[in-house]
Design a protein around this motif. Sequence first.
Motif, short mmCIF file in Angstrom:
data_model
loop_
_atom_site.label_atom_id
_atom_site.label_comp_id
_atom_site.label_asym_id
_atom_site.label_seq_id
_atom_site.Cartn_x
_atom_site.Cartn_y
_atom_site.Cartn_z
N ILE A 1 1.08 -1.14 -0.05
CA ILE A 1 0.54 -0.07 0.36
C ILE A 1 0.73 0.83 0.21
CG2 ILE A 1 -2.14 1.45 1.20
CD1 ILE A 1 -2.53 -1.89 2.57
N GLU A 2 0.88 1.94 -0.59
CA GLU A 2 1.47 3.09 -1.48
C GLU A 2 0.27 4.61 -1.14
OE1 GLU A 2 3.50 2.74 -4.66
OE2 GLU A 2 5.77 1.77 -3.51
N GLY A 3 0.87 5.53 -0.64
CA GLY A 3 0.49 6.79 -0.69
C GLY A 3 -0.71 7.12 0.59
N VAL A 4 -0.56 6.13 1.77
CA VAL A 4 -1.02 6.40 2.72
C VAL A 4 -1.00 7.73 3.41
CG1 VAL A 4 -2.21 5.01 4.80
CG2 VAL A 4 -0.64 3.96 3.50
N PRO A 5 -2.65 8.36 3.53
CA PRO A 5 -2.83 9.39 4.69
C PRO A 5 -2.06 8.97 5.40
CG PRO A 5 -4.58 8.72 2.74
CD PRO A 5 -3.64 8.07 2.60
N ASP A 6 -1.33 10.12 6.04
CA ASP A 6 -1.11 9.92 7.93
C ASP A 6 -2.22 9.66 8.72
OD1 ASP A 6 1.91 10.62 7.30
OD2 ASP A 6 1.51 12.68 7.53
N LYS A 7 -3.63 10.62 8.75
CA LYS A 7 -4.25 10.55 8.76
C LYS A 7 -5.60 8.82 9.34
CE LYS A 7 -7.41 12.04 6.17
NZ LYS A 7 -8.36 13.54 5.96
N LEU B 1 -6.23 1.83 8.80
CA LEU B 1 -6.01 1.02 8.15
C LEU B 1 -5.01 -0.22 8.44
CD1 LEU B 1 -5.99 0.22 4.75
CD2 LEU B 1 -3.13 1.34 4.77
N GLU B 2 -4.32 0.21 9.84
CA GLU B 2 -3.73 -0.81 10.45
C GLU B 2 -4.63 -2.29 10.66
OE1 GLU B 2 -0.38 0.48 12.95
OE2 GLU B 2 0.85 0.37 11.39
N ASN B 3 -5.67 -1.79 11.90
CA ASN B 3 -6.51 -2.01 12.60
C ASN B 3 -7.58 -2.39 11.63
OD1 ASN B 3 -5.72 -1.17 14.93
ND2 ASN B 3 -7.34 0.91 14.95
N LEU B 4 -7.58 -2.36 10.34
CA LEU B 4 -8.48 -2.93 9.71
C LEU B 4 -7.79 -4.29 9.02
CD1 LEU B 4 -11.05 -2.87 6.73
CD2 LEU B 4 -9.06 -2.14 5.82
N ALA B 5 -6.79 -4.34 9.23
CA ALA B 5 -5.63 -5.18 8.33
C ALA B 5 -6.37 -6.33 9.70
CB ALA B 5 -4.43 -4.72 7.56
N MET B 6 -5.96 -6.09 10.73
CA MET B 6 -5.25 -6.78 11.67
C MET B 6 -6.96 -7.56 11.85
SD MET B 6 -2.68 -5.08 14.18
CE MET B 6 -3.08 -3.82 14.56
N ASN B 7 -7.62 -7.16 12.15
CA ASN B 7 -9.36 -7.23 12.84
C ASN B 7 -9.71 -8.06 11.61
OD1 ASN B 7 -9.40 -5.94 14.77
ND2 ASN B 7 -9.92 -3.81 14.21
N ALA C 1 3.34 -10.91 8.70
CA ALA C 1 3.57 -9.45 9.23
C ALA C 1 2.71 -8.01 8.29
CB ALA C 1 5.03 -9.66 8.55
N LEU C 2 2.94 -7.25 9.47
CA LEU C 2 2.81 -5.90 9.22
C LEU C 2 3.62 -4.84 9.19
CD1 LEU C 2 -1.08 -4.26 9.40
CD2 LEU C 2 0.84 -3.36 9.46
N ARG D 1 4.35 3.92 3.20
CA ARG D 1 4.09 2.65 2.66
C ARG D 1 3.74 1.44 3.74
NH1 ARG D 1 7.14 -1.41 0.84
NH2 ARG D 1 7.11 -2.64 -1.69
N MET D 2 3.20 0.90 3.09
CA MET D 2 2.35 -0.30 4.62
C MET D 2 2.82 -1.07 3.25
SD MET D 2 -0.47 -0.70 6.94
CE MET D 2 -0.58 0.84 6.99
N GLU D 3 3.18 -2.65 3.88
CA GLU D 3 3.07 -3.94 3.30
C GLU D 3 2.56 -5.12 4.43
OE1 GLU D 3 6.75 -7.01 1.60
OE2 GLU D 3 7.23 -4.96 1.28
#
Length: 175
Positions: free
Chosen positions: A87-93, A98-104, A120-121, A127-129
């Motif tokens: 995931i690229e260009g993730v807004p700071d807010k 996004l992390e919570n969405l992926a983990m849940n 892994a996250l 950027r997020m992988e």
Amino acid sequence: MENFKPYNFKEPLARTEKQELGRGKKALIFCSTCGIVYYQKAWHHTPDHFKGLVKEGKKPKDYAINFKLCPACQMVKDRQYEGRIIIEGVPDKAVAELENLAMNFCEKARVRDPLDRLIALKRDKNRMEITLTENQLAKRLAHKIKEVFHKASVHITYAGSPSDVVEIKINFIHS
């Protein structure tokens, strides 16, 4: 991502579960890492009091009990994956959401199927992988991210024919 490689990228994978994992075993196999149990030709969270075995008139003591790694724990140990989302260009807010969405999302998938795992996250500046044990889980998560964050474009790339690896790139569109 630190030394993770696509799952069986060079070796041809079987298209059916029987060919990929072998014939069903007449034993109880406990994963020595996560504790899930293999019986009745599938991996389960708990033995469910061995309902199926009792129906057949057999007791758990009639079965051999083994301890070994489940396929998901083996993938983590071998630093392999079947699905990767970049995931690229993730807004700071939106980073925490996004992390919570992926983990849940991955935790709910794991409740349904104990082999669906978030490996892994990793997060950098914008950027997020995310690496996952199942390619279908990666596709479902990518579509969920697109559904929640409307300003995201999704591009799915499949690895070569013998492999089941899927790589997904999500770009956030800034307006």
